[in-house]
Write a protein that holds these residues in place. Structure first.
Motif, PDB file in Angstrom:
ATOM      1  N   VAL A   1      27.828  25.008  44.504  1.00  0.00           N
ATOM      2  CA  VAL A   1      27.262  24.002  45.386  1.00  0.00           C
ATOM      3  C   VAL A   1      28.169  23.820  46.590  1.00  0.00           C
ATOM      4  O   VAL A   1      29.369  23.621  46.450  1.00  0.00           O
TER       5      VAL A   1
ATOM      6  N   GLY B   1      16.518   1.308  46.625  1.00  0.00           N
ATOM      7  CA  GLY B   1      15.834   1.848  45.451  1.00  0.00           C
ATOM      8  C   GLY B   1      16.474   3.078  44.836  1.00  0.00           C
ATOM      9  O   GLY B   1      15.773   3.967  44.354  1.00  0.00           O
ATOM     10  N   VAL B   2      17.811   3.121  44.865  1.00  0.00           N
ATOM     11  CA  VAL B   2      18.517   4.216  44.175  1.00  0.00           C
ATOM     12  C   VAL B   2      19.561   3.598  43.254  1.00  0.00           C
ATOM     13  O   VAL B   2      19.764   2.388  43.267  1.00  0.00           O
ATOM     14  N   THR B   3      20.228   4.435  42.477  1.00  0.00           N
ATOM     15  CA  THR B   3      21.264   3.911  41.587  1.00  0.00           C
ATOM     16  C   THR B   3      22.559   3.688  42.372  1.00  0.00           C
ATOM     17  O   THR B   3      22.760   4.277  43.440  1.00  0.00           O
TER      18      THR B   3
ATOM     19  N   GLN C   1      25.380   4.702  41.533  1.00  0.00           N
ATOM     20  CA  GLN C   1      26.126   5.972  41.528  1.00  0.00           C
ATOM     21  C   GLN C   1      25.720   6.849  42.700  1.00  0.00           C
ATOM     22  O   GLN C   1      26.537   7.586  43.252  1.00  0.00           O
ATOM     23  N   THR C   2      24.454   6.775  43.083  1.00  0.00           N
ATOM     24  CA  THR C   2      23.993   7.573  44.220  1.00  0.00           C
ATOM     25  C   THR C   2      24.584   7.038  45.518  1.00  0.00           C
ATOM     26  O   THR C   2      24.998   7.821  46.386  1.00  0.00           O
TER      27      THR C   2
ATOM     28  N   GLY D   1      30.588  11.352  50.297  1.00  0.00           N
ATOM     29  CA  GLY D   1      30.219  12.661  50.840  1.00  0.00           C
ATOM     30  C   GLY D   1      29.922  13.701  49.776  1.00  0.00           C
ATOM     31  O   GLY D   1      29.958  14.899  50.032  1.00  0.00           O
ATOM     32  N   ARG D   2      29.595  13.242  48.576  1.00  0.00           N
ATOM     33  CA  ARG D   2      29.272  14.181  47.502  1.00  0.00           C
ATOM     34  C   ARG D   2      27.774  14.424  47.395  1.00  0.00           C
ATOM     35  O   ARG D   2      27.323  15.221  46.587  1.00  0.00           O
ATOM     36  N   TYR D   3      27.003  13.736  48.205  1.00  0.00           N
ATOM     37  CA  TYR D   3      25.551  13.933  48.169  1.00  0.00           C
ATOM     38  C   TYR D   3      24.958  13.597  49.531  1.00  0.00           C
ATOM     39  O   TYR D   3      25.278  12.560  50.110  1.00  0.00           O
TER      40      TYR D   3
ATOM     41  N   MET E   1      29.228   5.969  35.635  1.00  0.00           N
ATOM     42  CA  MET E   1      28.436   7.149  35.276  1.00  0.00           C
ATOM     43  C   MET E   1      26.975   6.736  35.097  1.00  0.00           C
ATOM     44  O   MET E   1      26.696   5.782  34.383  1.00  0.00           O
ATOM     45  N   SER E   2      26.090   7.466  35.758  1.00  0.00           N
ATOM     46  CA  SER E   2      24.674   7.103  35.666  1.00  0.00           C
ATOM     47  C   SER E   2      24.116   7.513  34.302  1.00  0.00           C
ATOM     48  O   SER E   2      24.696   8.339  33.591  1.00  0.00           O
TER      49      SER E   2
ATOM     50  N   GLU F   1      23.176  -1.235  33.369  1.00  0.00           N
ATOM     51  CA  GLU F   1      22.849  -1.050  34.772  1.00  0.00           C
ATOM     52  C   GLU F   1      22.156   0.308  34.974  1.00  0.00           C
ATOM     53  O   GLU F   1      22.617   1.327  34.487  1.00  0.00           O
ATOM     54  N   ASP F   2      21.063   0.295  35.683  1.00  0.00           N
ATOM     55  CA  ASP F   2      20.405   1.527  36.129  1.00  0.00           C
ATOM     56  C   ASP F   2      19.866   2.410  35.002  1.00  0.00           C
ATOM     57  O   ASP F   2      19.524   3.559  35.242  1.00  0.00           O
TER      58      ASP F   2
ATOM     59  N   LYS G   1      16.434   3.749  35.690  1.00  0.00           N
ATOM     60  CA  LYS G   1      16.174   4.189  37.054  1.00  0.00           C
ATOM     61  C   LYS G   1      16.628   5.631  37.255  1.00  0.00           C
ATOM     62  O   LYS G   1      17.790   5.954  37.024  1.00  0.00           O
TER      63      LYS G   1
ATOM     64  N   ASP H   1      16.666   8.308  40.294  1.00  0.00           N
ATOM     65  CA  ASP H   1      16.383   8.397  41.727  1.00  0.00           C
ATOM     66  C   ASP H   1      16.337   9.860  42.187  1.00  0.00           C
ATOM     67  O   ASP H   1      16.393  10.784  41.375  1.00  0.00           O
ATOM     68  N   GLU H   2      16.246  10.037  43.506  1.00  0.00           N
ATOM     69  CA  GLU H   2      16.067  11.389  44.055  1.00  0.00           C
ATOM     70  C   GLU H   2      17.254  12.300  43.752  1.00  0.00           C
ATOM     71  O   GLU H   2      17.085  13.507  43.597  1.00  0.00           O
ATOM     72  N   ARG H   3      18.461  11.720  43.671  1.00  0.00           N
ATOM     73  CA  ARG H   3      19.638  12.542  43.359  1.00  0.00           C
ATOM     74  C   ARG H   3      19.553  13.068  41.930  1.00  0.00           C
ATOM     75  O   ARG H   3      19.824  14.244  41.681  1.00  0.00           O
ATOM     76  N   ASP H   4      19.176  12.206  40.998  1.00  0.00           N
ATOM     77  CA  ASP H   4      19.025  12.650  39.609  1.00  0.00           C
ATOM     78  C   ASP H   4      17.967  13.744  39.499  1.00  0.00           C
ATOM     79  O   ASP H   4      18.156  14.735  38.792  1.00  0.00           O
TER      80      ASP H   4
ATOM     81  N   SER I   1      16.963  15.812  41.858  1.00  0.00           N
ATOM     82  CA  SER I   1      17.460  17.048  42.481  1.00  0.00           C
ATOM     83  C   SER I   1      18.446  17.763  41.569  1.00  0.00           C
ATOM     84  O   SER I   1      18.397  18.988  41.418  1.00  0.00           O
TER      85      SER I   1
ATOM     86  N   VAL J   1      27.686  19.263  38.961  1.00  0.00           N
ATOM     87  CA  VAL J   1      27.153  18.747  40.226  1.00  0.00           C
ATOM     88  C   VAL J   1      27.341  17.235  40.317  1.00  0.00           C
ATOM     89  O   VAL J   1      27.667  16.706  41.378  1.00  0.00           O
ATOM     90  N   TYR J   2      27.166  16.548  39.203  1.00  0.00           N
ATOM     91  CA  TYR J   2      27.401  15.100  39.210  1.00  0.00           C
ATOM     92  C   TYR J   2      28.851  14.794  39.589  1.00  0.00           C
ATOM     93  O   TYR J   2      29.143  13.838  40.301  1.00  0.00           O
TER      94      TYR J   2
ATOM     95  N   ARG K   1      31.238  17.055  41.107  1.00  0.00           N
ATOM     96  CA  ARG K   1      31.756  17.651  42.344  1.00  0.00           C
ATOM     97  C   ARG K   1      30.965  17.247  43.575  1.00  0.00           C
ATOM     98  O   ARG K   1      31.507  17.099  44.651  1.00  0.00           O
ATOM     99  N   GLY K   2      29.677  17.133  43.423  1.00  0.00           N
ATOM    100  CA  GLY K   2      28.844  16.794  44.569  1.00  0.00           C
ATOM    101  C   GLY K   2      27.692  17.741  44.697  1.00  0.00           C
ATOM    102  O   GLY K   2      27.648  18.803  44.079  1.00  0.00           O
TER     103      GLY K   2
END
Lengths: 100, 139
Positions: A2, A31-33, A35-36, A43-45, B1-2, B68-69, B72, B74-77, B79, B134-135, B137-138
């Protein structure tokens, strides 16, 4: 493998400028977590365009203030002028009908 | 951690541990027993079933401890999940070449079944480890 994102952001500074908005509050608003939000801040996402706009709106600033891309944040990109219009005409002087 | 990252860790732990127990148990018998006489079907189905049940139970447990969460995604999860599953599919495809070759070579069902199970295990491991990577490192 990545590739790390080249997109940088000022979310952390803008959160504090917007009244010390917490990561959890910002996450809730867009509307995201949480963590996001953390991953974006670090800068990891790179978020989608939609989430990027939502962040900007939640922080009440233009998108350009939130995200920057190296080499493009100084000036807006210049598009080449179409053929035949490369040289912009000078200031228009009124035609007085007189000869010099 | 999600919550989704916790689930990836759970999946990785299960995909590494239960098949390891199964393979050690079964392959150890090869020293004393012919492959055609090893009763592998019931242990294999037990390992697969136990992995599924354990995955469900631990995922529920993780949700209970993720106040928490936890509900939920989201788009990152999404992807990251797609990223992991896509590459796990590639691993599965490559790993399946072995049992396919064994089948064409007329090998015993024992070896074909072990090869297929191993391919599924490698795919599951690849999926979860790539997601965790990926979670961390990014993306």
């Amino acid at each position: 493998m990545v590739k790390p994102t080249k997109v940088t952001n000022r979310i952390r500074a803008l959160r504090f400028a917007a009244g010390e908005v917490t990561q959890a509050e910002l996450a809730e608003r867009i509307g995201v977590t949480r963590q996001t939000v953390i991953a974006i801040e670090q800068g990891r996402y790179s978020p989608s365009l939609e989430v990027a706009f939502q962040i900007a709106r939640a922080l009440d600033v233009p998108l350009d203030d939130v995200f920057q891309y190296p080499g493009t944040d100084q000036q807006p990109p210049r598009h080449p002028a179409p053929e035949g219009t490369a040289s912009r005409p000078g200031p228009v002087t009124p035609n007085t009908g007189r000869t010099p | 951690m999600s919550y989704d990252e916790k689930r990836a860790w759970i999946y990785a732990a299960i995909a590494a541990s239960l098949p390891a127990v199964y393979f050690v148990t079964i392959l150890r018998q090869l020293a004393t027993t012919d492959a055609t006489e090893i009763a592998y079907i019931r242990p294999m189905l037990a390992a697969i079933g136990a992995a599924m049940v354990l995955n469900i139970v631990l995922s529920i447990g993780a949700a209970l401890f993720s106040a928490e969460d936890h509900n939920k995604t989201d788009e990152r999860d999404t992807s990251i999940n797609l990223y992991g599953e896509y590459r796990a599919g590639v691993v599965l495809g490559v790993a399946m070449v072995v049992p396919f070759g064994l089948t064409l070579a007329g090998a015993d069902h024992f070896w074909i079944a072990q090869g297929m199970y191993l391919a599924f295990v490698l795919s599951a491991l690849a999926s979860s480890l790539m997601k965790i990577g990926v979670y961390r490192r990014g993306f």
